[in-house]
Structures are given as structure tokens and as C-alpha cells.
Design an enzyme around this catalytic site. Structure first.
Site, mmCIF file in Angstrom:
data_model
loop_
_atom_site.group_PDB
_atom_site.id
_atom_site.type_symbol
_atom_site.label_atom_id
_atom_site.label_comp_id
_atom_site.label_asym_id
_atom_site.label_seq_id
_atom_site.Cartn_x
_atom_site.Cartn_y
_atom_site.Cartn_z
ATOM 1 N N LYS A 1 0.832 -1.200 0.000
ATOM 2 C CA LYS A 1 0.000 0.000 0.000
ATOM 3 C C LYS A 1 0.874 1.261 0.000
ATOM 4 O O LYS A 1 0.527 2.259 -0.640
ATOM 5 C CB LYS A 1 -0.916 0.024 1.235
ATOM 6 C CG LYS A 1 -2.067 -0.992 1.201
ATOM 7 C CD LYS A 1 -3.048 -0.695 2.338
ATOM 8 C CE LYS A 1 -3.843 -1.889 2.791
ATOM 9 N NZ LYS A 1 -4.908 -2.309 1.904
ATOM 10 N N GLU B 1 -2.939 7.141 7.849
ATOM 11 C CA GLU B 1 -3.800 8.011 7.034
ATOM 12 C C GLU B 1 -4.690 8.832 7.941
ATOM 13 O O GLU B 1 -5.008 8.419 9.049
ATOM 14 C CB GLU B 1 -4.728 7.163 6.143
ATOM 15 C CG GLU B 1 -4.068 6.605 4.928
ATOM 16 C CD GLU B 1 -5.015 5.746 4.105
ATOM 17 O OE1 GLU B 1 -6.222 5.671 4.444
ATOM 18 O OE2 GLU B 1 -4.542 5.146 3.136
ATOM 19 N N ARG C 1 -6.722 -7.823 -9.755
ATOM 20 C CA ARG C 1 -7.396 -9.094 -10.062
ATOM 21 C C ARG C 1 -8.871 -8.805 -10.267
ATOM 22 O O ARG C 1 -9.316 -7.671 -10.140
ATOM 23 C CB ARG C 1 -7.239 -10.036 -8.864
ATOM 24 C CG ARG C 1 -7.711 -9.348 -7.583
ATOM 25 C CD ARG C 1 -7.841 -10.276 -6.415
ATOM 26 N NE ARG C 1 -7.913 -9.562 -5.155
ATOM 27 C CZ ARG C 1 -8.997 -9.002 -4.647
ATOM 28 N NH1 ARG C 1 -10.129 -9.039 -5.311
ATOM 29 N NH2 ARG C 1 -8.968 -8.367 -3.498
#
Ligand code: ADP
Length: 668
Positions: free
Chosen positions: A116, A200, A292
């Protein structure tokens, strides 16, 4: 184009890929673990190879075993589905090295989105908006604390290698940071083998909106609109829909362009999902990209009329995207509800067990059911406990939601605890019906969404009694037919007695409450003394749990499914669980009937341990019967005083005979 695709997955997604490949004239090879030998995906593929024992690590995640199956089966391509090896760059590389096409993005693209933190750095460069945060390499406490201060509390800590919501911690203030960092590191090290974190800004009441993107190897990139996946529990999706409520054309174009830019920035090829989080002001921020196919891809298929698996296969074979951006249209509205074996009342704890009864809606123009299981299958602890995805489409959101509610109402499951009632409650909730809920919806409305624990009404009790009594009558008729004298009154369980009308009492546990129903056997049915009054009932069983009943003159069709002492009554689109405490009723085909004061089956008294006037404790063995070459202890269901002992050692007793009369102690 490929001749033969191996599907490195199981369950509904494996079946989903088989469907598309078959339509394209491509043959399919399934793989399976020992636990899945009789699974649907195995039966449906053209060939299937065993890849190892039940644990995924030793089967579906075993790269060598999967490649070996691909070689043996002569596969020229591998579809990884989702989960398992679908985002494993090493697997994608191993496929290429074996000369087999991996139906997915290039390994480098998987790697760039695998972390990430690294993904955020890349996205910042590509000009994709990010949630204010820290995704640097320096993981020292002082650096993290300074970063959190700068971002401003509350903050959200995430595992850089994370997924499935694991390793995430909301931190309200500075004082709580150190402990949260420590906990998140520990969790992510154990779950992902990597303890790096990112921080975050924690957005209050955000929505999760993701874009389906597609790219080919000729430099074309498109998006296929968005999905709103804000209905989440523990950071995991529960109901998804497309398009997102309230999404205007301008904002869609802006977010779609950002999603496509994200894919282009990493040289993406194939199907991918760019996840955004949006705040209440409508600003959107990149969260992560999944490299995916997603579980929720069917809602996109429903609104676009496209087969995304077919697109994946074509792109992997080197073909250009079937449509350009301008040719992709959005029509109507679609929902997907994920039906899980889990217990919403116990914080969504996964459940396991045998699907003793499973009735899913039929597919039609509006409903699509993707499922990997059938009635009788086991939901094992080894894999994801998803039972099915119910997908509903219609021309507008209200109509589609109505379809979803109907589909959920037509879903019947017994044997395993599921979230079916919970999903139905979400789909019926006014806030959800209004559209545009945020990710806190489930947490906020938790109590309203749990299936109602209202006590069983008279109708449910009547159906439960009928289910038990009719099954017992059937068993006994079958036993009588097998026995030498089918007309013997001893093989009857319709309450026939030498002196007068037969009667009985059934005891149920309904949640914490105990309910008692008196039964009087009648020529064509039963008279039940229910809490709300007496009623005459009769009915017929169909052998698979179906029951057509006449309750006081009203015709009711229901399902009554019995598993040991647990009864699931499904009637009027509601599921009710009861426990049968009555031991006589348990007797039909069941083993020991400890606690009953009636004979659980025909047999011979071999010991008597109580006499009239004895005070006995609950559970104390009062008599022993020998039947079917086994001994059965008859123990006191309650504490009390023995009023009478009806049989002596050596006596033969018939099924259901009262052996001992017991006066329950007054528990005042
Ligand atoms: P994972 O990969 O573990 O699923 P994600 O980064 O995809 O984690 O986030 C999962 C969910 O967590 C999101 O759908 C959203 O509900 C919530 N979430 C993620 N980031 C934030 C944030 N900054 N503020 C509030 N909620 C967030």
C-alpha cells in the site's frame, strides 16, 4: 486463443470461470483439495486434478502443485480467480517460466500495488489524489508520531502489506498511538510477514467507491463504471451495488479518469479495481488497487452486459479490449449480497457445518446466483465461508433492491448459521433504501439489523410440532413395514393406547425460553395446546423438509428441517430455530435418549434404579433399557420425586411408553 485453461481456485469463482471459458469454446481444468473432491467446480470442469490436502497452504496455495496440474492437463493458461494466488507475483512469474499464460496483470504491476505504501508513492507521482497520510520507509516511533500529529487525529493505521482489513487501527489521539502501532505491527507481521505500517487521516463517515478498470497490451485503458461498497462490517464488504447512488456524470468522469491514470501509471494489463474513499464533501482519494477480478464483479457485469472473465481471457491472449470507453454503456442498477456462513449476533464469527438444507433462488433475467455449494455440502473451516452471492438487477435502484429483497426472502438455509436474515434486514433498512450510506452504516444500526429474536409464534410452534410428529409417524410406519407384524399396535406412534385417546407433550427451547405443547392424537391429525390456545393441525411431509400443513383450517407451506435436536422452521419467509427438548420425539432413529422418561425405542428393561417415593436429582439414571444391542440410560430430565415405576427388570417396552412417572420438584 487458448485451448485449455486451468483454474487455480475453487467454489463459485471457479464455476464462474468455467462458464465463460465454455462459452468461448475453451476447455477447463479444475484443481481441488482432498476436502473438495466432490465439489461442484470439480464436477463441472472438463478435467480435474487433486493438488493436496484440505489446508489451502498445502493445496490451492501450493504453486508447484498447481503448475504440475497445469502441465499434466496440458493447460496453456491459468486463471487465478480471486484470493489464493491471484495477487501473487511469484506465481505469475512461475507460470510464465513454465510457458503458461497467467490470466492477470504483469508481475511488476502486481508488485507495485502489493505494498500500500509503495502504491501510494506511485499514485502521488501519477497525480491521483491520496488521503493525507504518511507512507514512508522510516517506521521509527518518533517519525510515526510526528506524522500522525501533522496529519491530525483521528488517524487510521494500516498494514502496508495488508488486506481484508487486518492490521487496521483507528487512533483517536496521541496518547493511544504507541499501543496501536505496536498492536498493528504485531498483527501485520503475523498475518502478512511484514510489519511495515502507514498512517492516514481517518475520514469520518466515508463511502467506499471503486472503479472497475480494464487495460490491454495495446495501450488501451477503460473503466466500466463504479461500484459502491460502503456497506461493510469489520472493513469487509457485505452488499455492493452499481452504479453508486448519487454519482453524477461529471464526478464519474473525474474519478474514472483518475482510476484509468492509476492503471496506466503502472503499465497495467487486464482487469483491476481502483478503490477510492470519498468524504462527505464529495472529495475522493485513492485507497488501493486490486490487481485481479473482484468478488463483486457481477454487479458491473449486470449493468454493462459484459462478461468480464471473457474480457480477461481475451486480453491475456493478446487481443485488444472488446469495447472502447464510449461504447461501454451503463443500464439499470445491480446489487450483490454476500451470503456467508457466519453469526452476525456474535460479531460475524465464521460458522461451519453441513448445509442440511439449502434453497437458493433460481436464475432469471433479474437474478443471478453464484454459488459453489449444494445442499449436503460442508462449509469447512479451511476456506472462506461464503455460501453464495445473490445478484439482482433491474431498470432502477428501487426495483433492483426489491428484487434483492425477494431473492433473500426466497433463500432457505438450515444446518449452518448464516447472515441471511442480517442481509435481509440491511436490504430493508430505510437508510439503505434511501441510498448512499457510509461505511459506518452497519456499526451504527447493528442492533436493528440483527434478525429479530421474537419468540416463536403459535404457527411456528405448530409447524415444528407437525414436523416432529409426522416424521415420527413416518419412521414408525417404515419400521413397522420392515417388521414381521406391520399391523401390530406396538409399532404405531399415533398415540394409540389400550385405554383411551393418546396424548403427548412436546418441549421446545426457544432462545432462553422453554415452551411446552400438549398433543392429542386424532384420527387425521393432532390437537395442539399452543400458548395462544388449542388448534387442530394436520399435514404432509415431502421427504426433504417441505411441509404442507393445515393449521386450524389455514393452509401453510413451510420447511421444517431437523438436525439432531435442532429444528429450523422456515415459514412466511422467516427462519426460526428451536431446540427439541422432548426425548420421545428425538427417539425416531436417534441414539441414546438420556433424560427421557419414555422408551426411546422398543426394548427390554435391564435395570431399575428408582422406586416410587425416591427423591431424584436431574440427570440421575433411573432405568436402563437394552435396545438395538445397546444400553440406553433413562435419566431424570428434572429433579423431583418418583411417583410410579411402570416396568420391572425383564419387561419389554414399546417405543414411547412412559417408563416412570416423575413429579418435578417445586422450584418455587
Ligand atoms: P484492506 O486492503 O485491508 O481491505 P483498505 O485500504 O482497502 O484495506 O480499506 C478497507 C476499508 O477500510 C475501506 O473500504 C474503508 O471502509 C475503510 N478505510 C480505509 N481507509 C480509510 C480512511 N482513511 N478513513 C476511514 N476509513 C477508511
Amino acid at each position: 486463443m487458448f485451448d485449455r485453461i486451468l483454474i487455480a481456485n475453487r467454489g463459485e469463482i471457479a464455476r464462474r470461470v468455467i462458464r465463460s471459458a465454455r462459452r468461448m469454446g475453451i476447455s477447463t481444468i479444475a484443481v481441488y483439495s482432498e476436502a473438495d473432491a466432490r465439489a461442484r467446480h470439480v464436477a463441472e470442469a472438463d478435467a480435474a486434478y487433486l493438488v493436496g490436502p484440505a489446508p489451502a497452504r498445502e493445496s490451492y496455495l501450493d504453486i508447484e502443485a498447481i503448475l504440475d496440474a497445469a502441465r499434466r492437463g496440458g493447460a496453456d493458461a491459468v486463471h487465478p480467480g480471486y484470493g489464493f494466488l491471484s495477487e501473487n507475483a511469484d506465481f505469475a512469474e512461475a507460470c510464465a517460466a513454465a510457458g503458461i499464460v497467467f490470466i492477470g496483470p504483469p508481475p511488476a504491476a502486481i508488485r507495485s500495488m502489493g505494498s500500500k505504501s509503495a502504491a501510494k508513492a506511485l499514485m502521488a507521482e501519477a497525480g491521483v489524489p491520496l488521503v493525507p497520510g504518511y507512507h514512508g520507509e522510516d517506521q521509527g516511533m518518533a517519525t510515526l508520531a510526528a506524522a500522525a500529529d501533522e496529519i491530525g487525529y483521528p488517524v487510521l493505521i494500516k498494514a502496508s502489506a495488508g488486506g481484508g482489513g487486518r492490521g487496521m487501527r483507528i487512533v483517536a489521539d496521541q496518547a493511544a498511538l504507541a499501543a496501536a502501532v505496536e498492536g498493528a505491527k504485531r498483527e501485520s507481521a503475523s498475518a502478512f510477514g511484514d510489519d511495515r505500517l502507514l498512517i492516514e487521516k481517518y475520514l469520518e463517515a466515508p463511502r467506499h467507491i471503486e472503479f472497475q478498470i480494464f487495460a490491454d497490451s495495446h495501450g488501451n485503458h477503460v473503466h466500466l463504471f463504479e461500484r459502491d461498497c460502503s456497506v461493510q462490517r469489520r472493513y469487509q464488504k457485505v452488499i455492493e451495488e452499481a452504479p453508486a447512488p448519487g454519482m453524477g456524470a461529471e464526478r464519474r468522469a473525474e474519478m474514472g479518469a483518475a482510476a484509468v491514470a492509476a492503471a496506466a501509471a503502472i503499465g497495467y494489463v487486464g482487469a483491476g479495481t481502483v478503490e477510492f474513499i470519498t468524504d462527505s464533501s464529495g472529495k475522493f482519494y485513492f485507497m488501493e488497487m486490486n490487481t485481479r477480478l473482484q468478488v463483486e464483479h457481477p454487479v458491473t457485469e449486470m449493468i454493462t452486459g459484459q462478461d468480464l472473465v471473457e474480457w480477461q481471457i481475451r486480453v491475456a491472449a493478446g487481443a485488444p479490449l472488446p469495447l472502447g470507453q464510449g461504447d461501454i454503456a451503463c443500464r439499470g442498477h445491480a446489487f450483490e449480497a454476500r451470503l456467508y456462513a457466519e453469526d452476525p449476533a456474535r460479531d460475524f464469527l465464521p460458522a461451519t457445518g453441513r448445509l442440511a438444507h439449502l434453497r437458493l433462488p433460481d436464475d432469471d433475467a433479474h437474478i443471478r446466483v453464484d454459488s459453489g455449494v449444494v445442499q449436503g455440502d460442508e462449509v469447512s473451516p479451511h476456506y472462506d465461508p461464503m455460501i453464495a452471492k445473490l445478484i439482482a438487477w433491474d431498470t432502477d435502484r428501487d426495483a433492483a433492491l426489491r428484487r434483492l429483497r425477494t431473492a433473500l426472502a426466497g433463500t432457505e438455509i438450515a444446518g449452518v448459521t448464516t447472515n441471511a436474515g442480517f442481509l435481509a434486514a440491511v436490504a430493508a433498512h430505510p437508510a439503505f433504501r434511501a441510498g448512499g450510506v457510509d461505511t459506518g452504516f452497519i456499526a451504527r444500526h447493528g442492533a436493528d439489523l440483527l434478525p429479530d429474536a421474537a419468540p416463536a409464534g403459535d404457527e411456528v410452534l405448530a409447524l415444528a410440532c407437525l414436523g416432529v410428529l409426522l416424521a415420527r409417524a413416518q419412521e414408525s410406519a417404515a419400521a413397522a413395514a420392515r417388521s414381521a407384524d406391520p399391523y401390530s399396535p406396538w409399532s404405531r406412534v399415533d398415540g394409540w393406547r389400550l385405554n383411551g385417546i393418546g396424548s403427548d407433550t412436546l418441549h421446545f427451547r426457544d432462545g432462553a425460553a422453554e415452551v411446552e405443547v400438549g398433543v392429542v392424537f386424532q384420527p387425521a391429525g393432532y390437537r395442539l395446546s399452543l400458548p395462544g390456545g388449542a388448534v387442530e393441525v394436520r399435514g404432509e411431509l415431502d421427504g426433504s423438509g417441505g411441509l404442507i400443513a393445515d393449521i386450524g383450517g389455514a393452509r401453510v407451506s413451510a420447511s421444517v428441517i431437523r438436525r439432531d435436536d435442532r429444528l429450523t422452521v422456515i415459514a412466511d419467509r422467516r427462519t426460526h430455530e428451536l431446540v427439541l427438548v422432548d426425548r420421545l420425539a428425538l427417539a425416531a432413529g436417534q441414539e441414546a435418549a438420556a433424560g427421557s422418561l419414555r422408551a426411546p425405542m422398543p426394548g427390554k428393561v435391564i435395570a431399575v434404579h428408582a422406586a416410587a417415593g425416591d427423591a431424584v436429582e436431574v440427570g440421575q439414571t433411573l432405568m436402563v433399557l437394552e435396545a438395538m444391542k445397546m444400553e440406553h440410560g433413562i435419566s431424570a430430565p428434572v429433579a423431583g420425586t418418583v411417583a410410579a415405576v411402570h416396568f420391572a427388570v425383564g419387561d419389554m417396552v414399546e417405543d414411547g411408553a412412559e417408563l416412570i412417572a416423575l413429579d418435578a420438584a417445586d422450584d418455587g
